[in-house]
Scaffold this motif. Structure first.
Motif, short mmCIF file in Angstrom:
data_model
loop_
_atom_site.label_atom_id
_atom_site.label_comp_id
_atom_site.label_asym_id
_atom_site.label_seq_id
_atom_site.Cartn_x
_atom_site.Cartn_y
_atom_site.Cartn_z
N VAL A 126 24.17 19.54 37.99
CA VAL A 126 25.15 19.88 39.04
C VAL A 126 24.82 19.13 40.33
O VAL A 126 23.72 19.25 40.86
CB VAL A 126 25.17 21.40 39.34
N PRO A 167 29.60 25.68 36.36
CA PRO A 167 30.24 24.76 35.41
C PRO A 167 31.17 25.45 34.42
O PRO A 167 32.11 24.84 33.92
CB PRO A 167 29.04 24.13 34.70
N PHE A 183 29.79 18.00 37.68
CA PHE A 183 28.98 18.53 36.58
C PHE A 183 28.71 17.40 35.58
O PHE A 183 29.59 16.59 35.30
CB PHE A 183 29.72 19.67 35.88
N SER A 229 23.95 22.38 32.34
CA SER A 229 24.62 21.22 32.96
C SER A 229 23.89 20.75 34.21
O SER A 229 23.30 21.56 34.93
CB SER A 229 26.06 21.58 33.36
#
Lengths: 292, 186
Positions: B77, B129, B157, B75
């Protein structure tokens, strides 16, 4: 139902040595140790005036890699929708607001690379048009930052495809230019409180009647028939023209007794993020209503 | 008399400064320090960081790759640190395609769904996440979020999908995700 108000005009005060000490103080007390990467910008509002046409902002790179930083001017005010949700939409061009200072305030420098742990003071110079009416003029300082050395990923085989997404960060800091006699005055034109499930939704309509933005705090307190407090909310408020503001108050406590009442209190006090010399005291509003 | 008062006020201000330096304050929270006639306001800073980019890994021609907003490994961030309990507006500028980095004409489509963004105000300095405490949002729409009441933190996220064509040219493709943050209350 009660309502009261009072306002007092004030002239802008010139920043002196205290401003310099203040900036130095900022550099020391900010939470550098907690930041892993990115750029820190302070303060969150910059003030200029016809008495002092320059201002400054500190940008710090607390990370371990150099950062490319770009500074430009934009425009954006807190605006609300019909449900009272507030957001700031940033414009870079085609701004028609007569209170926009975007075109006549310039930042220096505009581009820089900040080494790890490095600080940079960005200065602003205002060259306002002649015959500018008394009042407050607004812009946003947009600080854009990203890693200065991007390592391109490569696929594990020559025929492969890989991707690289640059995560770029922008902070839009409020800048205000003040001229002449200034006064802050806010009017509450409507307020409603409705019960839904176990929450009270309060919708407050506000209009700015002063010649500066009204910067204050909106306090809402929910009580039951025995005047027991069920919940309260405190929200920072910035009203430039008009604003519809939604506040949600949960009904808590043991067997609260209806009907419920909401007390609204709006004041300039309690804004600790703005230096006292930059605060323009306006009226206070007290208002109470019964939940429908 | 006025000069004397000014000197006394400046002196108190300096004393407060020194006291704060010794005290080693380390919070972003705005504070008022009042002592007699001197009041020093420590303003709040706003910090936005990009802790990691979305990682799609190796992509095969003609095979879309989706990255969830809840993957510790992949993910994207962002992190915001500001005044505790304050409202901010965030706006994402998202690419429609990624461009070949060697200057070729080839592009690769990238798309974001209505649930590819997620926010979480319950995360500390190292957002995860996969914590399961985040709330999804549409990254194409601006959001009003309240920073957490203690540390002033907010984690964002990002997930997304790349859609390479069957004849996508090999190489590296690049694009920008820009997140803008502004306080609503000033």
């Amino acid at each position: 139902m009660k309502k009261s108000s009072a306002d007092s005009p004030r002239k802008p005060v010139r920043a002196g040595k205290r401003g310099l000490i203040f900036v130095l103080l900022l550099l020391v007390v900010l939470p550098i140790g907690e930041i892993l990467a990115g750029v820190l910008v302070a303060p969150t509002v910059v003030f200029l005036s016809d008495k002092n046409r320059t201002g400054r902002l500190i940008i710090r790179n607390p990370g371990s890699d150099p950062k490319e930083v770009e500074i430009r001017m934009g425009f954006g005010l807190p605006e609300s929708d019909s449900l009272g949700n507030v957001r700031v939409s940033l414009l870079d061009s085609a701004v028609t607001d007569p209170h926009s200072a975007m075109d006549w305030i310039k930042p220096f420098p505009r581009k820089l690379v900040l080494p790890p742990g490095g600080n940079q003071t960005v200065r602003f110079v205002a060259t306002p048009p002649r015959d500018l009416p008394d009042g407050e003029y607004w812009a946003r300082v947009v600080v854009k930052s990203q890693e200065s050395q991007v390592v391109m990923p490569s696929a594990t085989n020559e025929e492969g495809i890989s991707t690289n997404l640059n995560m770029i960060m922008q902070t839009a800091i409020s800048l205000k230019y003040r001229k002449g006699n200034l006064y802050s005055k806010l009017e509450l034109t409507d307020a409603r409180a409705t019960l839904k499930d176990s929450r009270v939704n309060v919708l407050v309509d506000l209009i700015n009647r002063g010649n500066v933005s009204y910067i204050g705090v909106l306090n809402c307190r929910l009580t039951d028939a025995d005047n027991n407090e069920l919940s309260n909310q405190r929200i920072d408020l910035a009203v430039y023209y008009d604003l519809k503001r939604n506040v949600v108050l949960p009904i808590s406590g043991l067997r609260p007794k209806p009907p419920y009442n909401v007390e609204i209190f709006i004041t300039n006090d309690g804004r600790t993020d703005i230096e006292p010399k930059d605060r323009i005291r306006g009226n206070e509003i007290k208002y109470s209503l019964t939940v429908e | 008399m006025f000069k004397l008062k000014t000197k006394l006020t400046s002196g108190l201000f300096m004393l407060l400064t020194v006291a704060l330096l010794i005290g080693g304050a380390s919070t972003t929270e705005a504070q008022d320090v009042a002592n007699g006639s001197a009041t020093a306001t420590i303003l709040t800073a706003l910090t936005v960081t990009a802790d990691s980019a979305i990682r799609f890994g190796d992509v095969l021609q003609g095979v879309p790759v989706h990255v969830s907003n809840a993957s510790n490994d992949s993910s994207g961030v962002f992190r915001i640190i500001g005044a505790p309990g304050r409202e901010v507006s965030i706006y994402m500028a998202l690419p429609e395609y990624l461009a070949h980095t060697t200057g070729g004409q080839d592009r690769m489509v990238i798309a974001f769904s209505e649930t590819d963004g997620a926010w979480d105000d319950a995360q500390g300095p190292l957002p995860q996440p996969e914590s399961g405490t985040s709330t999804n949002f549409n990254p194409y729409q601006s959001q009003t979020l309240t920073l957490d009441a203690v540390g002033g933190n907010m984690a964002i996220f990002m997930g997304g999908t790349v859609r390479p064509s069957p004849d996508q040219t090999a190489g590296t493709y690049s694009g920008d995700i820009i997140m803008t943050v502004a306080y609503n209350g000033n």
